[in-house]
Motif scaffolding. Structure first.
Motif: not given
Length: 112
Positions: A38-64
C-alpha cells in the motif's frame, strides 16, 4: 499477457471491513509468492502482507497483524486481502504484486 487486476476498494467507516481481490492472468499465481502493498499520500509504498507459493506461510506488517488476512481463493488465480477493524491510517492505494509485476492499485479510504 501477464497481468494483475485488483478490485474491492472503496470508502468504509472506521471499524469496518473490506475484502480486496487480486486476479492474476497469464501465469499461475499459486506458483509464486504473492503480496499486497500500500501507498498512502506522501509516503513510500510499504509491504502489507505476503503469502508463499504453497500458501503455507504468510507474513504481515506489524501495523496490520491481527486485523488483515491474506489468502488464496478457491477461484483460480485469485489472492485476497481481508481487512477488518479498519483505521483511518489504513487509507491508501493497495497494490497486488508478483515478482516484477504490479497491479494498477485500488483505493481504500477509511473515514467517517
Amino acid at each position: 499477457q501477464v497481468q494483475l487486476v485488483e478490485s474491492g476498494g472503496g470508502l468504509v467507516q472506521p471499524g469496518g471491513s473490506l475484502r480486496l481481490s487480486c486476479l492474476a492472468s497469464g501465469f499461475t499465481s499459486s506458483f509464486y509468492t504473492m503480496s499486497w502493498y500500500r501507498q498512502a499520500p506522501g509516503k513510500e509504498r510499504e509491504l502489507v502482507a505476503s503469502i508463499s507459493s504453497g500458501g503455507g506461510s504468510t507474513i504481515y506488517a506489524d501495523s496490520v497483524k491481527g486485523r488483515f488476512t491474506i489468502s488464496r481463493g478457491n477461484v483460480k488465480n485469485t489472492v485476497y486481502l481481508q481487512m477488518n477493524s479498519l483505521k483511518p491510517e489504513d487509507t491508501a492505494v493497495y497494490y497486488c504484486r508478483r515478482s516484477g509485476i504490479w497491479g494498477q492499485g485500488t483505493q481504500v479510504t477509511v473515514s467517517s
